[in-house]
Scaffold this active site. Structure first.
Site, PDB file in Angstrom:
ATOM      1  CG  HIS A  55      -1.645  -1.256   1.470  1.00  0.00           C
ATOM      2  ND1 HIS A  55      -2.657  -1.666   0.650  1.00  0.00           N
ATOM      3  CD2 HIS A  55      -1.507  -2.229   2.419  1.00  0.00           C
ATOM      4  CE1 HIS A  55      -3.137  -2.835   1.090  1.00  0.00           C
ATOM      5  NE2 HIS A  55      -2.459  -3.196   2.156  1.00  0.00           N
ATOM      6  CB  SER A  78      -0.556   0.342  -4.333  1.00  0.00           C
ATOM      7  OG  SER A  78      -0.942   0.708  -3.037  1.00  0.00           O
ATOM      8  CB  SER A  83      -4.353   0.712  -0.450  1.00  0.00           C
ATOM      9  OG  SER A  83      -3.364   0.196  -1.319  1.00  0.00           O
ATOM     10  CG  ASP A 132       0.706  -5.851   2.513  1.00  0.00           C
ATOM     11  OD1 ASP A 132       0.020  -6.837   2.841  1.00  0.00           O
ATOM     12  OD2 ASP A 132       0.509  -4.713   2.972  1.00  0.00           O
ATOM     13  CD  GLU A 192       3.483  -5.136   6.573  1.00  0.00           C
ATOM     14  OE1 GLU A 192       4.726  -5.267   6.517  1.00  0.00           O
ATOM     15  OE2 GLU A 192       2.920  -4.343   7.340  1.00  0.00           O
ATOM     16  CG  ASN A 217       1.034 -11.370   9.900  1.00  0.00           C
ATOM     17  OD1 ASN A 217       0.461 -10.293   9.998  1.00  0.00           O
ATOM     18  ND2 ASN A 217       0.521 -12.487  10.381  1.00  0.00           N
ATOM     19  CE  LYS A 222       1.788  -6.767   9.761  1.00  0.00           C
ATOM     20  NZ  LYS A 222       0.406  -7.202   9.531  1.00  0.00           N
ATOM     21  CG  ASP A 226      -0.163  -3.762  11.062  1.00  0.00           C
ATOM     22  OD1 ASP A 226      -1.342  -4.026  10.799  1.00  0.00           O
ATOM     23  OD2 ASP A 226       0.670  -3.457  10.185  1.00  0.00           O
ATOM     24  CG  ASN A 227      -2.152  -8.094  11.954  1.00  0.00           C
ATOM     25  OD1 ASN A 227      -1.219  -7.333  11.669  1.00  0.00           O
ATOM     26  ND2 ASN A 227      -2.250  -9.302  11.445  1.00  0.00           N
ATOM     27  CB  CYS A 231      -8.002  -3.337  12.894  1.00  0.00           C
ATOM     28  SG  CYS A 231      -7.198  -4.073  11.452  1.00  0.00           S
ATOM     29  CG  HIS A 337      -4.340  -8.878   1.700  1.00  0.00           C
ATOM     30  ND1 HIS A 337      -3.552  -7.795   2.056  1.00  0.00           N
ATOM     31  CD2 HIS A 337      -4.038  -9.155   0.418  1.00  0.00           C
ATOM     32  CE1 HIS A 337      -2.795  -7.466   1.027  1.00  0.00           C
ATOM     33  NE2 HIS A 337      -3.063  -8.275   0.023  1.00  0.00           N
ATOM     34  CG  HIS A 387      -3.176  -0.031  10.636  1.00  0.00           C
ATOM     35  ND1 HIS A 387      -4.538  -0.182  10.532  1.00  0.00           N
ATOM     36  CD2 HIS A 387      -2.676  -1.280  10.642  1.00  0.00           C
ATOM     37  CE1 HIS A 387      -4.834  -1.456  10.490  1.00  0.00           C
ATOM     38  NE2 HIS A 387      -3.721  -2.154  10.537  1.00  0.00           N
ATOM     39  CB  SER A 395       4.335  -3.163  10.551  1.00  0.00           C
ATOM     40  OG  SER A 395       3.221  -3.289  11.372  1.00  0.00           O
ATOM     41  CD  GLN A 399       8.045  -6.074   5.294  1.00  0.00           C
ATOM     42  OE1 GLN A 399       9.080  -6.511   4.798  1.00  0.00           O
ATOM     43  NE2 GLN A 399       6.859  -6.566   4.991  1.00  0.00           N
TER      44      GLN A 399
END
Ligand code: NAI
Length: 466
Positions: A55, A78, A83, A132, A192, A217, A222, A226-227, A231, A337, A387, A395, A399
């Site tokens: 993204h 992307s 996104s 990703d 990711e 992930n 991560k 992040d998840n 969210c 996703h 996010h 995250s 990476q």
């Protein structure tokens, strides 16, 4: 605008706005900025040619510029047609970094861009992938099979697949043997997200993974951040920007109570909605119950729901039959996703009215309408800005560490899927504490010995679940 030199962005004049927001994001991304400082002048990624498919947002711009500062050459697309933040892409393009992304690009362009990130102007191909969702990796894997066997691809099963197949066939016609060469040049991929990681493990299981992979992930810093916390902030933000619906008092159902589902359910509850959850896994269902959410079957509640959100990483979770029975003007969206969590293909037979970009009304023959956000593609990046920077810093620090590891020591790995060692996971967390004013306690030697860890960590055994 195609600038004619590998910068396919919406509008280069948005670069100044993008640059200002990148500078604001840098303050919120201490992990990435610490890596820039740590590797100053060292260029651990020198020689790396990274094909990036993630993204194209402001946060990703900070990631890209970190990779470049560490010596990498990158080309970026992307990983979703909705996104991209056009001002972020413009700021990257303005720096002369090849980028192929605009918000609302077509599916045909999406796959052309996926191809373009692998081709360097001097004829060289990428030697690293930063993925990703796994589309860049899949493009090479499928392409190589199609190159070896002209009947391999067969008939496309969806519109999206037809463009993928078309791009692969064009590439084979234009440069025979290219896929085999491009795949052989890759030293490794860092992935990711949950869905991309699932694809990598499936490839590895079949013995078809052609290079080592790092599963970013499943670094704790991560997926558990992040998840979940990502969210928790970005789901309701997206629904509000899309619809301006009053959330308090509404009924919502979240399908899937994994990391994304947990954050999503909390996001809706924090906004005052009455939230229930669907699950197939008894452990996650029990977690949902004990977190205070009713665990239900979708078919039992769907006709009384104002908002349905999918977060499963699975397909056909909300079917066309579910949607037919929903309340007039109920909201349907997905934060997983891929868009196949909701049967959007099947909705194509009904009457669509576009309200504004990424917001559509779909009318059934009985006159009932639903509000579909981002055509079922991940709503937080389609209808909002994804996010916040701070959580993406964690995250993306993973990476960058994964890219350095694969680039500098990739030959020590087999063609399997790996997770970063725990001391790096702990390092990522540590880099984000100061910003929040958190003060870590230190173990005495006696205490460390008593609980059986080193004084400086790792602090937990591999099997610990956080
Ligand atoms: P997860 O595996 O932790 O959670 C998914 C949950 O869905 C599991 O608990 C599973 O038991 C449940 N599930 C599977 N099939 C189901 C069904 N038919 N009905 C009800 N529940 C079902 O995965 P995670 O990390 O929560 O990711 C979910 C999706 O979100 C993935 O596609 C991932 O790539 C994506 N993702 C999206 C983000 C975003 O910003 N939009 C951020 C991170 C991940």
């Amino acid at each position: 605008a195609n600038t004619g030199d590998d910068r396919y962005v919406k509008d280069l004049s948005l670069a100044r706005w993008g640059r200002l927001e990148i500078e604001m994001a840098e303050i919120e991304m201490p992990g990435l900025m610490a890596l820039r400082e740590e590797y100053k002048g060292k260029k651990p990624l020198a020689g790396a040619r990274i094909a990036g498919s993630l993204h194209m947002t402001i946060q990703t711009a900070v990631l890209i510029e970190t990779l470049v500062e560490l010596g990498a050459d990158v080309r970026w697309a992307s990983c979703n047609i909705f996104s991209t933040q056009d001002h972020a892409a413009a700021a990257i393009a303005e720096r002369g970094i090849p980028v192929f992304a605009y918000k609302g690009e077509t599916l045909e362009e999406y796959w052309e861009y996926a191809d373009a990130i692998f081709h360097w102007p001097n004829g060289e191909t990428a030697n690293m992938i930063l993925d990703d969702g796994g589309d860049a990796t899949m493009y090479l894997q499928l392409g190589e099979k199609a190159e070896a066997d002209p009947n391999f691809l067969g008939e496309p099963k969806s519109e999206e697949e037809s463009f993928l197949f078309q791009t692969i066939r064009n590439r084979i016609k234009l440069s025979p043997g290219w896929f085999a060469k491009a795949k052989a040049a890759i030293k490794g991929v860092s992935e990711e997200t949950t869905t991309g990681v699932m694809r990598l493990y499936q490839l590895a299981k079949k013995g078809e993974l052609a290079f080592p992979a790092i599963n970013v992930n499943d670094s704790v810093t991560k997926s558990k951040f992040d998840n979940r916390y990502g969210c928790r902030e970005s789901l309701v933000d997206a629904i509000r920007r899309g619809t301006d619906l009053m959330m308090a008092g509404k009924t919502a159902v979240v399908c899937g109570y994994g990391d994304v589902g947990k954050g999503s359910a909390e996001s809706l509850r924090n906004a005052g909605a009455r939230v229930s959850v669907t699950e197939i896994d008894p452990i996650c269902a029990l977690q949902a119950s004990m977190d205070g959410f009713a665990v239900v079957r979708l078919e039992d509640v769907i006709n009384d729901i104002d908002i349905v959100v999918t977060a499963t990483g699975n397909k056909d979770v909300v079917t066309v039959d579910h949607m037919r029975t929903m309340k007039h003007m109920a909201i349907v969206c997905n934060i997983g996703h891929f868009d196949n969590e909701i049967q959007v293909e099947a909705l194509k037979n009904f009457q669509w009215t576009n309200v504004k970009p990424q917001v559509d009304l779909v009318e059934f023959p009985d006159g009932n309408k639903i509000i579909l956000l981002s055509e079922g593609r991940l709503v937080n990046l389609g209808n909002a800005n994804g996010h916040p920077s701070f959580v993406m810093s964690a995250s993306f620090t993973n990476q960058v560490l994964a890219q350095i590891e694969l680039w500098t020591r990739g030959d020590q790995y087999e063609n399997q899927v790996y997770i970063l060692p725990k001391h790096l996971d702990e390092k990522v967390a540590a880099l984000h504490l100061e910003k929040l004013g958190a003060n870590l306690s230190e173990l005495s030697t006696e205490q460390a010995e008593y609980i059986g860890v080193e004084q400086q960590g790792p602090f937990k055994a591999e099997h610990y679940r956080y």
